[in-house]
Motif scaffolding. Structure first.
Motif, PDB file in Angstrom:
ATOM      1  N   ASN A  87       0.849  -1.195   0.000  1.00  0.00           N
ATOM      2  CA  ASN A  87       0.000   0.000   0.000  1.00  0.00           C
ATOM      3  C   ASN A  87       0.888   1.249   0.000  1.00  0.00           C
ATOM      4  O   ASN A  87       0.660   2.189   0.750  1.00  0.00           O
ATOM      5  CB  ASN A  87      -0.924  -0.015   1.240  1.00  0.00           C
ATOM      6  CG  ASN A  87      -2.075   0.962   1.129  1.00  0.00           C
ATOM      7  OD1 ASN A  87      -2.440   1.375   0.032  1.00  0.00           O
ATOM      8  ND2 ASN A  87      -2.639   1.349   2.264  1.00  0.00           N
ATOM      9  N   LYS A 170      -5.579  -3.769   9.963  1.00  0.00           N
ATOM     10  CA  LYS A 170      -6.098  -3.688   8.594  1.00  0.00           C
ATOM     11  C   LYS A 170      -5.009  -4.033   7.561  1.00  0.00           C
ATOM     12  O   LYS A 170      -5.306  -4.583   6.503  1.00  0.00           O
ATOM     13  CB  LYS A 170      -6.702  -2.311   8.313  1.00  0.00           C
ATOM     14  CG  LYS A 170      -5.702  -1.175   8.308  1.00  0.00           C
ATOM     15  CD  LYS A 170      -6.337   0.120   7.832  1.00  0.00           C
ATOM     16  CE  LYS A 170      -5.289   1.230   7.859  1.00  0.00           C
ATOM     17  NZ  LYS A 170      -5.818   2.538   7.563  1.00  0.00           N
ATOM     18  N   GLN A 171      -3.763  -3.742   7.890  1.00  0.00           N
ATOM     19  CA  GLN A 171      -2.670  -4.090   6.970  1.00  0.00           C
ATOM     20  C   GLN A 171      -2.498  -5.603   6.904  1.00  0.00           C
ATOM     21  O   GLN A 171      -2.335  -6.185   5.830  1.00  0.00           O
ATOM     22  CB  GLN A 171      -1.359  -3.441   7.438  1.00  0.00           C
ATOM     23  CG  GLN A 171      -1.368  -1.926   7.351  1.00  0.00           C
ATOM     24  CD  GLN A 171      -0.094  -1.316   7.930  1.00  0.00           C
ATOM     25  OE1 GLN A 171       0.285  -1.619   9.056  1.00  0.00           O
ATOM     26  NE2 GLN A 171       0.558  -0.464   7.154  1.00  0.00           N
ATOM     27  N   SER A 174      -5.420  -7.239   5.095  1.00  0.00           N
ATOM     28  CA  SER A 174      -5.324  -7.080   3.649  1.00  0.00           C
ATOM     29  C   SER A 174      -4.251  -8.008   3.055  1.00  0.00           C
ATOM     30  O   SER A 174      -4.413  -8.546   1.957  1.00  0.00           O
ATOM     31  CB  SER A 174      -5.090  -5.591   3.342  1.00  0.00           C
ATOM     32  OG  SER A 174      -4.164  -5.411   2.345  1.00  0.00           O
TER      33      SER A 174
HETATM   34  C1  LIG Z   1      -3.715   2.246   2.288  1.00  0.00           C
HETATM   35  O1  LIG Z   1      -3.310   3.600   2.319  1.00  0.00           O
HETATM   36  C2  LIG Z   1      -4.405   4.517   2.327  1.00  0.00           C
HETATM   37  C3  LIG Z   1      -3.825   5.924   2.216  1.00  0.00           C
HETATM   38  O2  LIG Z   1      -2.765   6.115   3.099  1.00  0.00           O
HETATM   39  C4  LIG Z   1      -5.216   4.318   3.623  1.00  0.00           C
HETATM   40  O3  LIG Z   1      -6.294   5.190   3.639  1.00  0.00           O
HETATM   41  C5  LIG Z   1      -5.699   2.857   3.676  1.00  0.00           C
HETATM   42  O4  LIG Z   1      -6.373   2.622   4.888  1.00  0.00           O
HETATM   43  C6  LIG Z   1      -4.531   1.911   3.542  1.00  0.00           C
HETATM   44  N1  LIG Z   1      -5.037   0.554   3.475  1.00  0.00           N
HETATM   45  C7  LIG Z   1      -4.511  -0.449   4.180  1.00  0.00           C
HETATM   46  C8  LIG Z   1      -5.119  -1.785   3.981  1.00  0.00           C
HETATM   47  O5  LIG Z   1      -3.564  -0.307   4.916  1.00  0.00           O
END
Ligand SMILES: *[C@@H]1O[C@H](CO)[C@@H](O)[C@H](O)[C@H]1NC(C)=O
Ligand SMILES: *[C@@H]1O[C@H](CO)[C@@H](O)[C@H](O)[C@H]1NC(C)=O
Ligand SMILES: *[C@@H]1O[C@H](CO)[C@@H](O)[C@H](O)[C@H]1NC(C)=O
Ligand SMILES: *[C@@H]1O[C@H](CO)[C@@H](O)[C@H](O)[C@H]1NC(C)=O
Length: 252
Positions: A87, A170-171, A174
Protein backbone atom coordinates in the motif's frame (compact mmCIF):
# COMPACT_ATOMS: atom_id res chain seq x y z
CA UNK A 1 22.15 -31.07 23.07
CA UNK A 2 25.67 -30.03 22.15
CA UNK A 3 24.99 -30.65 18.48
CA UNK A 4 21.88 -28.54 18.64
CA UNK A 5 23.83 -25.74 20.26
CA UNK A 6 26.48 -25.84 17.53
CA UNK A 7 23.83 -25.89 14.81
CA UNK A 8 22.22 -22.92 16.49
CA UNK A 9 25.49 -20.97 16.49
CA UNK A 10 26.17 -21.92 12.90
CA UNK A 11 22.75 -20.62 11.98
CA UNK A 12 23.56 -17.18 13.37
CA UNK A 13 26.89 -17.25 11.67
CA UNK A 14 25.58 -18.18 8.23
CA UNK A 15 22.32 -16.24 8.12
CA UNK A 16 22.97 -12.52 8.13
CA UNK A 17 20.37 -10.82 10.30
CA UNK A 18 19.29 -8.28 7.67
CA UNK A 19 19.93 -6.94 4.21
CA UNK A 20 22.73 -4.70 5.34
CA UNK A 21 22.78 -2.46 2.28
CA UNK A 22 19.15 -2.69 1.27
CA UNK A 23 17.52 -0.37 3.71
CA UNK A 24 17.84 3.33 2.97
CA UNK A 25 14.36 3.75 4.45
CA UNK A 26 15.62 3.52 7.98
CA UNK A 27 17.49 6.46 9.44
CA UNK A 28 18.85 4.31 12.19
CA UNK A 29 20.31 1.28 10.51
CA UNK A 30 21.91 -0.04 13.65
CA UNK A 31 18.65 -0.12 15.58
CA UNK A 32 16.93 -1.74 12.64
CA UNK A 33 19.63 -4.35 12.29
CA UNK A 34 19.45 -5.08 15.98
CA UNK A 35 15.70 -5.56 16.02
CA UNK A 36 15.89 -7.75 12.94
CA UNK A 37 18.48 -9.85 14.69
CA UNK A 38 16.32 -9.99 17.80
CA UNK A 39 13.36 -11.16 15.75
CA UNK A 40 15.29 -14.12 14.39
CA UNK A 41 16.94 -14.72 17.72
CA UNK A 42 13.80 -14.66 19.83
CA UNK A 43 12.01 -17.05 17.49
CA UNK A 44 14.92 -19.47 17.25
CA UNK A 45 15.59 -19.24 20.95
CA UNK A 46 11.99 -19.97 21.89
CA UNK A 47 11.87 -22.85 19.45
CA UNK A 48 15.05 -24.41 20.83
CA UNK A 49 13.86 -23.94 24.39
CA UNK A 50 10.62 -25.72 23.55
CA UNK A 51 12.33 -28.58 21.78
CA UNK A 52 14.73 -29.13 24.66
CA UNK A 53 12.14 -28.87 27.34
CA UNK A 54 9.90 -31.77 26.35
CA UNK A 55 9.44 -34.90 24.30
CA UNK A 56 9.42 -34.29 20.59
CA UNK A 57 6.24 -35.05 18.71
CA UNK A 58 5.73 -37.35 15.76
CA UNK A 59 3.53 -34.82 13.98
CA UNK A 60 4.98 -34.12 10.56
CA UNK A 61 4.30 -31.99 7.51
CA UNK A 62 3.07 -34.42 4.82
CA UNK A 63 5.40 -34.79 1.84
CA UNK A 64 2.73 -33.65 -0.61
CA UNK A 65 2.41 -30.37 1.25
CA UNK A 66 6.15 -29.73 1.15
CA UNK A 67 5.97 -30.12 -2.62
CA UNK A 68 2.94 -27.85 -2.93
CA UNK A 69 4.51 -24.94 -1.06
CA UNK A 70 7.36 -25.08 -3.53
CA UNK A 71 4.81 -23.42 -5.84
CA UNK A 72 5.46 -20.18 -3.93
CA UNK A 73 9.14 -19.94 -4.79
CA UNK A 74 8.45 -20.99 -8.36
CA UNK A 75 6.09 -18.03 -8.71
CA UNK A 76 7.17 -14.44 -8.42
CA UNK A 77 5.85 -11.04 -7.48
CA UNK A 78 6.42 -8.00 -9.65
CA UNK A 79 7.38 -4.60 -8.28
CA UNK A 80 3.81 -3.46 -9.06
CA UNK A 81 2.37 -6.29 -6.98
CA UNK A 82 4.75 -5.50 -4.14
CA UNK A 83 3.74 -1.82 -4.17
CA UNK A 84 0.08 -2.76 -4.02
CA UNK A 85 0.67 -5.24 -1.20
CA UNK A 86 2.61 -2.67 0.81
CA UNK A 87 0.00 0.00 0.00
CA UNK A 88 2.93 2.26 -0.83
CA UNK A 89 2.28 5.11 -3.25
CA UNK A 90 5.37 7.20 -2.54
CA UNK A 91 7.01 6.78 -5.89
CA UNK A 92 10.65 7.62 -5.16
CA UNK A 93 14.07 6.11 -5.70
CA UNK A 94 13.95 4.14 -2.47
CA UNK A 95 10.58 2.59 -3.13
CA UNK A 96 11.76 -0.84 -4.24
CA UNK A 97 13.93 -1.44 -1.20
CA UNK A 98 11.33 0.06 1.08
CA UNK A 99 8.40 -2.07 -0.07
CA UNK A 100 10.44 -5.28 -0.13
CA UNK A 101 11.64 -4.67 3.38
CA UNK A 102 8.15 -3.89 4.61
CA UNK A 103 6.50 -6.80 2.78
CA UNK A 104 8.94 -9.22 4.37
CA UNK A 105 7.41 -8.43 7.77
CA UNK A 106 3.89 -8.08 6.42
CA UNK A 107 3.96 -11.54 4.82
CA UNK A 108 5.38 -13.02 8.02
CA UNK A 109 2.49 -11.57 10.00
CA UNK A 110 -0.09 -12.80 7.46
CA UNK A 111 1.46 -16.29 7.31
CA UNK A 112 1.33 -16.43 11.09
CA UNK A 113 -2.31 -15.35 11.36
CA UNK A 114 -3.46 -17.80 8.67
CA UNK A 115 -1.70 -20.62 10.52
CA UNK A 116 -3.28 -19.77 13.88
CA UNK A 117 -6.72 -19.23 12.32
CA UNK A 118 -6.67 -22.69 10.73
CA UNK A 119 -5.27 -24.35 13.85
CA UNK A 120 -7.95 -22.80 16.06
CA UNK A 121 -10.61 -23.93 13.58
CA UNK A 122 -9.32 -27.51 13.54
CA UNK A 123 -9.19 -27.65 17.35
CA UNK A 124 -12.63 -26.05 17.65
CA UNK A 125 -11.43 -22.84 19.35
CA UNK A 126 -12.50 -19.27 18.64
CA UNK A 127 -10.62 -17.41 15.86
CA UNK A 128 -7.69 -15.11 16.73
CA UNK A 129 -8.44 -11.56 17.80
CA UNK A 130 -7.28 -8.50 15.88
CA UNK A 131 -3.56 -8.20 15.13
CA UNK A 132 -1.38 -6.82 17.89
CA UNK A 133 2.35 -6.20 17.93
CA UNK A 134 2.53 -7.29 21.54
CA UNK A 135 5.08 -9.86 22.54
CA UNK A 136 3.77 -11.00 25.89
CA UNK A 137 4.26 -14.55 27.04
CA UNK A 138 2.49 -16.38 29.84
CA UNK A 139 4.90 -18.67 31.59
CA UNK A 140 2.65 -20.45 34.02
CA UNK A 141 -0.69 -21.89 32.97
CA UNK A 142 -2.89 -22.83 35.98
CA UNK A 143 -3.65 -26.53 36.24
CA UNK A 144 -7.39 -25.84 36.19
CA UNK A 145 -7.23 -23.82 32.95
CA UNK A 146 -9.51 -25.10 30.19
CA UNK A 147 -7.80 -26.55 27.13
CA UNK A 148 -8.67 -23.43 25.12
CA UNK A 149 -7.18 -21.22 27.85
CA UNK A 150 -4.09 -23.41 27.70
CA UNK A 151 -3.93 -22.94 23.94
CA UNK A 152 -4.36 -19.17 24.29
CA UNK A 153 -1.48 -19.10 26.74
CA UNK A 154 0.82 -21.19 24.54
CA UNK A 155 0.14 -19.62 21.15
CA UNK A 156 2.17 -16.41 21.78
CA UNK A 157 5.31 -18.52 22.18
CA UNK A 158 4.96 -19.50 18.56
CA UNK A 159 4.50 -15.98 17.24
CA UNK A 160 7.14 -14.23 15.19
CA UNK A 161 8.31 -12.26 18.17
CA UNK A 162 9.55 -8.78 17.48
CA UNK A 163 8.93 -7.72 13.90
CA UNK A 164 10.74 -4.66 12.63
CA UNK A 165 7.54 -2.83 11.70
CA UNK A 166 4.56 -2.04 13.86
CA UNK A 167 1.66 -3.33 11.82
CA UNK A 168 -2.00 -2.40 11.96
CA UNK A 169 -4.73 -5.01 11.90
CA UNK A 170 -6.10 -3.69 8.59
CA UNK A 171 -2.67 -4.09 6.97
CA UNK A 172 -2.36 -7.69 8.10
CA UNK A 173 -5.96 -8.44 7.11
CA UNK A 174 -5.32 -7.08 3.65
CA UNK A 175 -2.13 -9.17 3.36
CA UNK A 176 -4.08 -12.27 4.37
CA UNK A 177 -6.54 -11.57 1.55
CA UNK A 178 -3.63 -11.14 -0.80
CA UNK A 179 -2.11 -14.50 0.16
CA UNK A 180 -5.48 -16.28 -0.08
CA UNK A 181 -5.91 -14.96 -3.58
CA UNK A 182 -2.36 -15.19 -4.90
CA UNK A 183 -1.02 -18.15 -2.90
CA UNK A 184 -4.00 -20.20 -1.67
CA UNK A 185 -1.47 -22.95 -0.99
CA UNK A 186 -0.50 -21.16 2.25
CA UNK A 187 -3.85 -21.80 3.94
CA UNK A 188 -4.15 -25.23 2.32
CA UNK A 189 -0.71 -26.25 3.60
CA UNK A 190 -1.66 -25.54 7.21
CA UNK A 191 -5.08 -27.15 6.90
CA UNK A 192 -3.78 -30.34 5.29
CA UNK A 193 -0.91 -30.67 7.76
CA UNK A 194 -3.16 -30.26 10.79
CA UNK A 195 -5.76 -32.70 9.53
CA UNK A 196 -3.12 -35.23 8.50
CA UNK A 197 -1.85 -35.44 12.07
CA UNK A 198 -4.99 -35.00 14.12
CA UNK A 199 -8.32 -36.34 12.95
CA UNK A 200 -10.41 -34.76 15.69
CA UNK A 201 -11.43 -38.11 17.13
CA UNK A 202 -8.95 -38.18 20.01
CA UNK A 203 -9.74 -35.84 22.91
CA UNK A 204 -7.60 -32.69 22.88
CA UNK A 205 -5.11 -32.60 25.72
CA UNK A 206 -2.16 -30.32 26.44
CA UNK A 207 0.24 -32.62 24.61
CA UNK A 208 -1.84 -32.42 21.44
CA UNK A 209 -1.98 -28.62 21.69
CA UNK A 210 1.82 -28.48 22.08
CA UNK A 211 2.35 -30.93 19.21
CA UNK A 212 -0.02 -29.04 16.93
CA UNK A 213 1.73 -25.75 17.74
CA UNK A 214 5.08 -27.34 16.91
CA UNK A 215 3.55 -28.54 13.68
CA UNK A 216 2.38 -24.97 13.06
CA UNK A 217 6.05 -23.92 13.39
CA UNK A 218 7.17 -26.49 10.85
CA UNK A 219 4.59 -25.37 8.27
CA UNK A 220 5.30 -21.70 9.02
CA UNK A 221 9.04 -22.16 8.50
CA UNK A 222 8.49 -23.98 5.26
CA UNK A 223 6.29 -21.15 3.92
CA UNK A 224 8.42 -18.34 5.34
CA UNK A 225 11.48 -19.66 3.55
CA UNK A 226 9.63 -19.24 0.25
CA UNK A 227 7.86 -15.92 0.85
CA UNK A 228 11.13 -14.51 2.08
CA UNK A 229 12.62 -15.36 -1.29
CA UNK A 230 9.75 -13.53 -3.02
CA UNK A 231 10.75 -10.35 -1.22
CA UNK A 232 14.37 -10.51 -2.36
CA UNK A 233 15.51 -7.79 -4.72
CA UNK A 234 17.00 -10.34 -7.09
CA UNK A 235 13.75 -12.27 -7.42
CA UNK A 236 11.63 -9.14 -7.90
CA UNK A 237 13.86 -7.58 -10.53
CA UNK A 238 13.86 -10.80 -12.47
CA UNK A 239 10.07 -11.10 -12.34
CA UNK A 240 8.44 -9.83 -15.52
CA UNK A 241 4.91 -8.44 -15.39
CA UNK A 242 2.31 -10.82 -16.79
CA UNK A 243 1.08 -9.97 -20.28
CA UNK A 244 -2.58 -9.92 -19.26
CA UNK A 245 -2.03 -7.80 -16.18
CA UNK A 246 -4.50 -5.10 -15.33
CA UNK A 247 -1.87 -2.37 -15.24
CA UNK A 248 -1.46 -2.69 -18.98
CA UNK A 249 -5.16 -2.58 -19.72
CA UNK A 250 -5.72 0.49 -17.57
CA UNK A 251 -3.49 2.59 -19.84
CA UNK A 252 -6.49 3.70 -21.94
C1 LIG B 1 -3.72 2.25 2.29
O1 LIG B 1 -3.31 3.60 2.32
C2 LIG B 1 -4.41 4.52 2.33
C3 LIG B 1 -3.82 5.92 2.22
O2 LIG B 1 -2.76 6.12 3.10
C4 LIG B 1 -5.22 4.32 3.62
O3 LIG B 1 -6.29 5.19 3.64
C5 LIG B 1 -5.70 2.86 3.68
O4 LIG B 1 -6.37 2.62 4.89
C6 LIG B 1 -4.53 1.91 3.54
N1 LIG B 1 -5.04 0.55 3.47
C7 LIG B 1 -4.51 -0.45 4.18
C8 LIG B 1 -5.12 -1.79 3.98
O5 LIG B 1 -3.56 -0.31 4.92
C1 LIG C 1 0.86 -22.09 -8.22
O1 LIG C 1 -0.50 -22.33 -7.87
C2 LIG C 1 -1.41 -21.43 -8.46
C3 LIG C 1 -2.79 -21.71 -7.89
O2 LIG C 1 -3.02 -23.06 -7.67
C4 LIG C 1 -1.37 -21.59 -9.98
O3 LIG C 1 -2.27 -20.70 -10.58
C5 LIG C 1 0.06 -21.29 -10.44
O4 LIG C 1 0.17 -21.50 -11.82
C6 LIG C 1 1.06 -22.15 -9.71
N1 LIG C 1 2.39 -21.68 -10.05
C7 LIG C 1 3.39 -22.49 -10.41
C8 LIG C 1 4.68 -21.82 -10.73
O5 LIG C 1 3.25 -23.69 -10.42
C1 LIG D 1 -8.71 -22.01 39.14
O1 LIG D 1 -8.38 -22.02 40.52
C2 LIG D 1 -8.20 -20.73 41.09
C3 LIG D 1 -7.79 -20.88 42.53
O2 LIG D 1 -6.73 -21.76 42.65
C4 LIG D 1 -9.49 -19.94 40.97
O3 LIG D 1 -9.30 -18.62 41.49
C5 LIG D 1 -9.92 -19.87 39.53
O4 LIG D 1 -11.19 -19.23 39.43
C6 LIG D 1 -10.02 -21.27 38.94
N1 LIG D 1 -10.30 -21.13 37.53
C7 LIG D 1 -11.16 -21.91 36.88
C8 LIG D 1 -11.28 -21.68 35.40
O5 LIG D 1 -11.79 -22.78 37.46
C1 LIG E 1 2.22 -40.75 16.79
O1 LIG E 1 2.49 -41.74 17.77
C2 LIG E 1 1.34 -42.27 18.42
C3 LIG E 1 1.78 -43.25 19.46
O2 LIG E 1 3.03 -42.96 19.95
C4 LIG E 1 0.43 -42.93 17.41
O3 LIG E 1 -0.75 -43.38 18.04
C5 LIG E 1 0.07 -41.92 16.33
O4 LIG E 1 -0.70 -42.55 15.32
C6 LIG E 1 1.33 -41.32 15.71
N1 LIG E 1 0.91 -40.28 14.78
C7 LIG E 1 1.36 -40.20 13.53
C8 LIG E 1 0.84 -39.07 12.71
O5 LIG E 1 2.20 -40.96 13.08
Amino acid sequence: MNTKFVVCCLFFFIVPPADCDANPFSLDKTANLFSSFMSIFSRTFRQSARIWSRDSSNFTVPTGVEEEVENISESCLTFEEHKKLANDTKNDADQLDRVLDFNKDLLRAATEIIGFTELRAVLGFSPPGPWTNSDEITYVVPANATIEEYYNAREPRHKNGILRYSLEDKQVTSAVKFLDKRFPVVRVAYKKSYKHNWNGKKKIDRKIVDDMLDLYDAVYDSIDLRTDYLTSRYKTEECKPKKDSKTKKSKT
